[in-house]
Design a protein around this motif. Structure first.
Motif, PDB file in Angstrom:
ATOM      1  N   UNK A   1     -11.004  -0.403   7.134  1.00  0.00           N
ATOM      2  CA  UNK A   1     -11.957  -1.196   7.622  1.00  0.00           C
ATOM      3  C   UNK A   1     -11.463  -1.903   9.066  1.00  0.00           C
ATOM      4  N   UNK A   2     -10.250  -2.247   8.862  1.00  0.00           N
ATOM      5  CA  UNK A   2      -9.549  -2.946  10.060  1.00  0.00           C
ATOM      6  C   UNK A   2      -9.225  -1.980  11.025  1.00  0.00           C
ATOM      7  N   UNK A   3      -8.417  -0.774  10.693  1.00  0.00           N
ATOM      8  CA  UNK A   3      -8.111   0.313  11.301  1.00  0.00           C
ATOM      9  C   UNK A   3      -9.495   0.973  12.181  1.00  0.00           C
TER      10      UNK A   3
ATOM     11  N   UNK B   1      -7.840   4.961  12.996  1.00  0.00           N
ATOM     12  CA  UNK B   1      -7.689   4.399  14.307  1.00  0.00           C
ATOM     13  C   UNK B   1      -7.858   5.726  15.237  1.00  0.00           C
ATOM     14  N   UNK B   2      -7.171   6.569  15.304  1.00  0.00           N
ATOM     15  CA  UNK B   2      -7.291   7.868  16.291  1.00  0.00           C
ATOM     16  C   UNK B   2      -8.704   8.321  16.340  1.00  0.00           C
ATOM     17  N   UNK B   3      -9.082   8.529  14.975  1.00  0.00           N
ATOM     18  CA  UNK B   3     -10.384   9.049  14.736  1.00  0.00           C
ATOM     19  C   UNK B   3     -11.377   8.251  15.350  1.00  0.00           C
ATOM     20  N   UNK B   4     -11.462   7.000  15.279  1.00  0.00           N
ATOM     21  CA  UNK B   4     -12.472   5.958  15.484  1.00  0.00           C
ATOM     22  C   UNK B   4     -12.627   5.786  16.991  1.00  0.00           C
ATOM     23  N   UNK B   5     -11.434   5.861  17.612  1.00  0.00           N
ATOM     24  CA  UNK B   5     -11.186   5.849  19.128  1.00  0.00           C
ATOM     25  C   UNK B   5     -11.957   6.893  19.751  1.00  0.00           C
ATOM     26  N   UNK B   6     -12.530   7.993  19.179  1.00  0.00           N
ATOM     27  CA  UNK B   6     -13.336   9.164  19.785  1.00  0.00           C
ATOM     28  C   UNK B   6     -14.662   8.461  19.993  1.00  0.00           C
TER      29      UNK B   6
ATOM     30  N   UNK C   1      -9.830   1.075  16.117  1.00  0.00           N
ATOM     31  CA  UNK C   1      -9.774   2.104  16.698  1.00  0.00           C
ATOM     32  C   UNK C   1     -11.074   2.488  17.638  1.00  0.00           C
ATOM     33  N   UNK C   2     -12.206   1.903  17.186  1.00  0.00           N
ATOM     34  CA  UNK C   2     -13.473   1.890  18.191  1.00  0.00           C
ATOM     35  C   UNK C   2     -13.031   1.115  19.191  1.00  0.00           C
ATOM     36  N   UNK C   3     -12.575  -0.027  19.294  1.00  0.00           N
ATOM     37  CA  UNK C   3     -12.259  -0.909  20.245  1.00  0.00           C
ATOM     38  C   UNK C   3     -11.344  -0.174  21.254  1.00  0.00           C
ATOM     39  N   UNK C   4     -10.130   0.419  20.593  1.00  0.00           N
ATOM     40  CA  UNK C   4      -9.059   1.006  21.462  1.00  0.00           C
ATOM     41  C   UNK C   4      -9.739   2.176  22.307  1.00  0.00           C
ATOM     42  N   UNK C   5     -10.568   3.138  22.053  1.00  0.00           N
ATOM     43  CA  UNK C   5     -11.000   4.184  22.468  1.00  0.00           C
ATOM     44  C   UNK C   5     -11.952   3.445  23.873  1.00  0.00           C
ATOM     45  N   UNK C   6     -12.666   2.229  23.553  1.00  0.00           N
ATOM     46  CA  UNK C   6     -13.609   1.685  24.550  1.00  0.00           C
ATOM     47  C   UNK C   6     -12.571   1.112  25.510  1.00  0.00           C
TER      48      UNK C   6
ATOM     49  N   UNK D   1       0.787  -1.317  -0.095  1.00  0.00           N
ATOM     50  CA  UNK D   1      -0.029  -0.088   0.132  1.00  0.00           C
ATOM     51  C   UNK D   1       1.003   1.137  -0.017  1.00  0.00           C
ATOM     52  N   UNK D   2       0.324   2.366  -0.556  1.00  0.00           N
ATOM     53  CA  UNK D   2       1.198   3.578  -0.630  1.00  0.00           C
ATOM     54  C   UNK D   2       1.415   3.955   0.779  1.00  0.00           C
ATOM     55  N   UNK D   3       2.408   4.802   1.097  1.00  0.00           N
ATOM     56  CA  UNK D   3       2.686   5.256   2.405  1.00  0.00           C
ATOM     57  C   UNK D   3       1.623   6.328   2.976  1.00  0.00           C
ATOM     58  N   UNK D   4       1.126   7.148   1.914  1.00  0.00           N
ATOM     59  CA  UNK D   4       0.088   7.790   2.425  1.00  0.00           C
ATOM     60  C   UNK D   4      -1.150   7.208   3.032  1.00  0.00           C
ATOM     61  N   UNK D   5      -1.412   6.032   2.304  1.00  0.00           N
ATOM     62  CA  UNK D   5      -2.783   5.228   2.715  1.00  0.00           C
ATOM     63  C   UNK D   5      -2.300   4.640   4.260  1.00  0.00           C
ATOM     64  N   UNK D   6      -0.971   4.141   4.282  1.00  0.00           N
ATOM     65  CA  UNK D   6      -0.507   3.508   5.580  1.00  0.00           C
ATOM     66  C   UNK D   6      -0.697   4.527   6.694  1.00  0.00           C
ATOM     67  N   UNK D   7      -0.272   5.849   6.664  1.00  0.00           N
ATOM     68  CA  UNK D   7      -0.539   6.831   7.663  1.00  0.00           C
ATOM     69  C   UNK D   7      -1.927   7.253   7.878  1.00  0.00           C
ATOM     70  N   UNK D   8      -2.609   7.232   6.773  1.00  0.00           N
ATOM     71  CA  UNK D   8      -4.079   7.583   6.909  1.00  0.00           C
ATOM     72  C   UNK D   8      -4.869   6.604   7.764  1.00  0.00           C
ATOM     73  N   UNK D   9      -4.461   5.104   7.850  1.00  0.00           N
ATOM     74  CA  UNK D   9      -4.935   4.348   8.585  1.00  0.00           C
ATOM     75  C   UNK D   9      -4.633   4.563  10.011  1.00  0.00           C
ATOM     76  N   UNK D  10      -3.591   5.198  10.385  1.00  0.00           N
ATOM     77  CA  UNK D  10      -3.161   5.563  11.673  1.00  0.00           C
ATOM     78  C   UNK D  10      -4.040   6.679  12.067  1.00  0.00           C
ATOM     79  N   UNK D  11      -4.603   7.701  11.493  1.00  0.00           N
ATOM     80  CA  UNK D  11      -5.351   8.590  11.655  1.00  0.00           C
ATOM     81  C   UNK D  11      -6.818   8.181  11.884  1.00  0.00           C
TER      82      UNK D  11
END
Length: 447
Positions: free
Chosen positions: A108-110, A59-64, A114-119, A47-57
């Protein structure tokens, strides 16, 4: 001579020790894969680097959202239900990365993780706060952070030995191992919580609005949450984004960050292992000011790296900077969750912890965006200067916040050294005392 942290662990309720063991199990699994996600998505899955770093974002957004949902579930139903759901979804999310072949699959995995991490953050904090009172509460939060870092460090070592970009099947096994760790930890956590009855709204909850409107009416908590967001932006939000970015911009050896994170983890464990009881007795205002102050010193050391012409000296500064950053992490892990839970009554504790977890997530979303803009929009020294100044301002705000909040709500459990504070507060809010809260956790029956 008895080690104080071991003695402090032995003084915690058995239920809390089991909860912390569950946290350690899941942390080892997290350490197996946490350092490698971007590398795995780019080098193994193409996957492109931009896509990989977007997955990190993502995860963080879903944790909210996960933080808010878990807080409401714990107050409206039970901590056991929230814990079981969070651990199951986390296992599914991290195992999903093992099967990723497309960008949408990674997103989708992220999203699930992310939802689970915030919980999970909300669940850990709420369960510990319900089971530990007074000075034990602050000690429990600190020791949980020790276990978290020790587990992630151990998992990182095991993952580093086993991982190989030349063999994708190895990463599949690592993510499967992470998923299994969440399932095992989930079973241990659910059994430790037992059948917890949701608090009776008529007995301990504030009269008036329900849901998260109760949280929004607490001005003291809102001030703490706003402070949390800013502190995360200038601190934690940069740890795995802008600081490695600064190292890259300065063309340092990529192994610099590996050694720096090793120093960071070791310092956290050593500081809290040796001084957890002393940290737990500190006032939250001083602890938070100490956190911001140590992070300001970290940014000063990083600022010096941008002016150093000697590569070896700059590498040493980065490693030292992240070791200094660890001091702030050790203080923060005790101060903020303890303070938030001292502000909460048992009937709304889940929502308070959900709001706190959401505030942390918001800072972790904003921080990398701000840091990236500073790195790309100006010279390297601008990042360290702006964020260092932000940390100094946070130190001043922490002391100001300590004076503005009512002392009975700010002091550790109504004053860790003054048991009358907690008793007076329970009489004012009709909050059940420690024995009543534990009895409710064991009483059985969910609503």
């Amino acid at each position: 001579m008895r080690i104080k942290s071991v003695a402090a662990l032995g003084g915690l309720p058995p239920r809390i020790r089991v909860v912390m063991a569950a946290n350690l199990i899941s942390s080892v699994g997290t350490g197996l894969v946490q350092p490698f996600l971007v590398l795995y998505l780019t080098e193994v899955r193409g996957l492109p680097v931009g896509t990989a770093t977007a997955v990190i974002s993502v995860i963080a957004a879903a944790s909210l959202a996960g933080s808010v949902a878990a807080g409401r579930l714990m107050d409206g139903r039970s901590a056991r239900a929230a814990a079981g759901a969070a651990m199951t979804v986390a296992a599914a999310g991290t195992a999903g990365f093992a099967l990723v072949t497309t960008a949408w699959g990674a997103v989708l995995a992220g999203l699930a993780y992310g939802l689970a991490y915030g919980a999970m953050v909300s669940v850990w904090n709420t369960v510990i706060a319900l089971g530990a009172q007074g000075e034990h509460r602050a000690t429990a939060f600190g020791l949980q952070f020790v276990g978290l870092n020790a587990g992630v460090g151990l998992g990182g070592v095991l993952g580093g030995v086993f991982a190989s970009t030349a063999d994708p099947d190895r990463f599949t096994l690592l993510y499967a191992g992470d998923g299994l760790s969440f399932l095992v930890a989930g079973v241990v956590l659910v059994l430790a919580i037992g059948r917890q009855q949701a608090p009776d709204p008529g007995a301990g909850a504030p009269a008036g609005p329900r849901g998260y409107r109760v949280v929004l009416r607490d001005r003291g908590l809102l001030q703490v949450l706003a402070f949390t967001v800013v502190l995360m932006v200038v601190g934690y939000g940069q740890l795995e984004s802008s600081i490695p970015g600064l190292v890259a911009v300065e063309h340092m050896d990529p192994r610099t960050m590996a050694w720096a994170f090793v120093a960071n983890t070791c310092c956290i464990v050593l500081i809290q292992f040796a001084a957890i009881t002393r940290i737990s007795r500190g006032g939250p205002a001083r602890l938070l000011a100490g956190t911001a102050g140590s992070w300001a010193l970290c940014w000063l050391l990083l600022l010096l790296t941008t002016t150093s012409a000697r590569t070896g000296f700059a590498t040493g500064l980065v490693v030292t900077a992240l070791a200094v950053f660890a001091v702030g992490e050790a203080l923060l892990s005790v101060a903020l969750p303890t303070l938030v839970n001292n502000l909460a009554d048992d009937a709304v504790r889940g929502r308070y912890n959900g709001a706190y977890s959401a505030a942390m997530s918001a800072g972790l979303v904003i921080g990398p965006l701000l840091g990236g803009g500073l790195l790309t929009g100006g010279p390297p020294w601008l990042l360290a200067s702006v964020l260092g100044l932000g940390c100094v301002l946070c130190a001043c705000c922490a002391l100001l916040l300590g004076r503005r909040l009512p002392q009975a709500r700010w002091a550790a459990s109504g004053g860790a050294g003054d048991p009358r504070g907690a008793e007076n507060r329970r009489q004012r809010s009709r909050e059940p005392g420690p024995s009543e809260a534990l009895q409710k956790m064991e009483a059985g029956g969910t609503r």
